[in-house]
Design a protein around this motif. Structure first.
Motif, PDB file in Angstrom:
ATOM      1  N   ARG A  43       1.034  -1.222  -0.099  1.00 56.28           N
ATOM      2  CA  ARG A  43      -0.207  -0.111   0.053  1.00 56.28           C
ATOM      3  C   ARG A  43       1.255   1.076  -0.011  1.00 56.28           C
ATOM      4  O   ARG A  43       2.016   1.486   0.829  1.00 56.28           O
ATOM      5  N   TYR A  45       0.674   5.334  -0.059  1.00 53.84           N
ATOM      6  CA  TYR A  45       0.509   6.320   1.148  1.00 53.84           C
ATOM      7  C   TYR A  45       0.641   7.939   0.485  1.00 53.84           C
ATOM      8  O   TYR A  45       1.406   9.179   0.765  1.00 53.84           O
ATOM      9  N   ASP A  78       4.680  -4.116   6.410  1.00 52.83           N
ATOM     10  CA  ASP A  78       2.979  -4.425   6.487  1.00 52.83           C
ATOM     11  C   ASP A  78       2.676  -5.679   7.405  1.00 52.83           C
ATOM     12  O   ASP A  78       1.651  -6.373   7.479  1.00 52.83           O
ATOM     13  N   GLU A  85      -6.892   0.761   9.031  1.00 53.56           N
ATOM     14  CA  GLU A  85      -6.558  -0.069   7.882  1.00 53.56           C
ATOM     15  C   GLU A  85      -6.255  -1.468   8.285  1.00 53.56           C
ATOM     16  O   GLU A  85      -6.116  -1.399   9.093  1.00 53.56           O
ATOM     17  N   GLY A 119       4.819   4.476   3.033  1.00 56.46           N
ATOM     18  CA  GLY A 119       3.375   2.959   2.436  1.00 56.46           C
ATOM     19  C   GLY A 119       4.394   1.557   3.296  1.00 56.46           C
ATOM     20  O   GLY A 119       5.318   1.970   4.133  1.00 56.46           O
TER      21      GLY A 119
END
Length: 448
Positions: A43, A45, A78, A85, A119
């Motif tokens: 992901r 950002y 992650d 999220e 991210g």
């Protein structure tokens, strides 16, 4: 050459660059269609990073600089919860999991320090491998010899490549059996694994509650020390470099030097020679306890048993969605009884005490972080080759996790050649001392 945090702060203070410009440069590389970004991040950002960077620039104009991370692009593995999220942990098995109600302390401390979060980085699924392969999101390629396509190391694979490829100035990873130090070593970065209790692991999806730790990958020991102090909730500071003169450095000859490839062996010996020339007392020692670890962990050890505890319900409903190479390792924990687990815990306590006694007269342990250079991804397609490479690459770093120690991996290879890491390690709680010694070693190796 990856920029250090000190260089970036100097440029920001001088007005040579803005946080917004740094964020745009990082995002440009992360989003480039011909780059590694699609495999580095789960992901990105983009808008959030721009907003955080603009806020940082506004505060700087008002004379407010919150920390050495102010306005600097940082990536997070992650595994860490971010409020609102779902934390995927490099998997697709958690797609339907609820979003996190709150951010992890690690994320909160980075934001409070003024870091610009670029991210969430890709990783071995659920952090259960030292190689960095991921069938769901792809495997980011090691910056060395991309034509061949070599592993980045894991499990913090995307973390390393986010730094080597300029998508972040530093990355936050986790290390259960080498998952910060392995990708740092294989990709030519510096990585620091602190004593597990030093940085809170709340809000981070666990692999092994007994072995997990949280640490940075960056361009230098100073960078790692600054990030570590922020993650630990301390005033950002860097320990003075130790004097190498008379420093007692132990090289374990038991297990840790087995199976070195020629390039790693040559780089390691050259590093030891440089340290001896600088006045350090480098001594080879036997550590017979190291040979006991395979037997202690023969049934899967703490990692498999504690991973099974967390994953068993998820595997029951989403097992077919797991990477089969990860699933088979977690399932080993199903066969470990409560009595077996308690045997491992007791054996670990005795093992730690014995190793600590054996190394008590030394300032640090030195060994190759990884015995071989990064293998080609294509060579690991077979499960047997994958398993053998995983065990070999995890071997040396795992010794320090089981010790509940702390360790740096510092690059020690000649420029332009395959990256090799020199591991500088100590017993638990010696974090600042190891960082101090690491600074001295880093300087001595740079002087070559």
């Amino acid at each position: 050459m990856t920029s250090t945090l000190a260089n970036l702060q100097a440029a920001l203070m001088a007005g040579d660059v803005t946080a917004e410009a740094l964020a745009e440069a990082a995002l440009s590389k992360a989003l480039a269609p011909d780059g590694e970004g699609a495999r580095v991040f789960t992901r990105i950002y983009a808008e959030r990073a721009r907003e955080m960077a603009r806020a940082s620039d506004t505060l700087r104009k008002a004379g407010i600089v919150r920390s050495p991370l102010e306005g600097v692009p940082i990536s997070i593995k992650d595994l860490f919860d971010v409020a609102g999220e779902t934390t995927w942990a490099g998997s697709v098995a958690l797609d339907d999991a609820p979003p996190a109600a709150a951010s992890s302390p690690v994320v909160e401390r980075l934001v409070a320090a003024g870091a610009v979060l670029v991210g969430r980085t890709n990783m071995t699924e659920f952090a259960f491998s030292g190689l960095g392969l991921n069938p769901h999101y792809g495997t980011p390629l090691n910056p060395f010899d991309r034509g061949t396509g070599r592993i980045p190391g894991g499990s913090s694979s995307g973390a390393a490549i986010s730094v080597t490829d300029g998508m972040a100035a530093a990355a936050i990873g986790t290390d259960t059996g080498g998952s910060v130090r392995i990708p740092a070593a294989l990709c030519g970065l510096t990585g620091f694994k602190p004593t597990a209790r030093r940085v809170p692991r709340d809000g981070a999806l666990p692999l092994s509650m007994s072995l997990d730790s949280v640490g940075p990958l960056a361009a230098s020991v100073i960078c790692c020390a600054l990030v570590d102090s922020i993650l630990a909730g301390e005033v950002p500071r860097v320990p003075e470099a130790a004097s190498l003169q008379g420093l007692r450095l132990a090289v374990p000859t038991t297990l840790a030097l087995d199976g070195l490839d020629d390039h790693v062996a040559a780089a390691f010996q050259a590093a030891l020679s440089a340290l001896s020339a600088a006045g350090a007392l480098v001594e080879e020692i036997a550590v017979p306890e190291f040979m006991e670890l395979a037997q202690i962990n023969a049934k899967g050890g703490l990692a498999a048993s504690e991973a099974w505890h967390w994953h068993r319900a998820l595997i029951g409903r989403a097992g077919p969605r797991y990477d089969p190479r990860v699933l088979v390792r977690i399932r080993r924990g199903a066969d470990i009884s409560a009595a077996d687990y308690l045997d491992i815990v007791a054996a670990r306590a005795a093992w730690m005490a014995a190793v600590e006694r054996r190394i008590a007269g030394f300032d640090a342990l030195l060994m190759p972080t990884v015995p071989v250079i990064a293998p080609a991804i294509a060579s690991l397609a077979d499960e047997g080759a994958y398993g053998a490479a995983n065990l070999l690459i995890l071997r040396n770093p795992t010794l320090i996790n089981f010790l509940d120690g702390c360790a740096l991996s510092v690059p020690c290879h000649p420029a332009g050649t395959a990256p090799v890491g020199l591991m500088v390690a100590g017993a638990g709680g010696q974090d600042r001392r190891i960082l101090s010694i690491g600074r001295a070693i880093e300087a001595a190796l740079a002087d070559r």
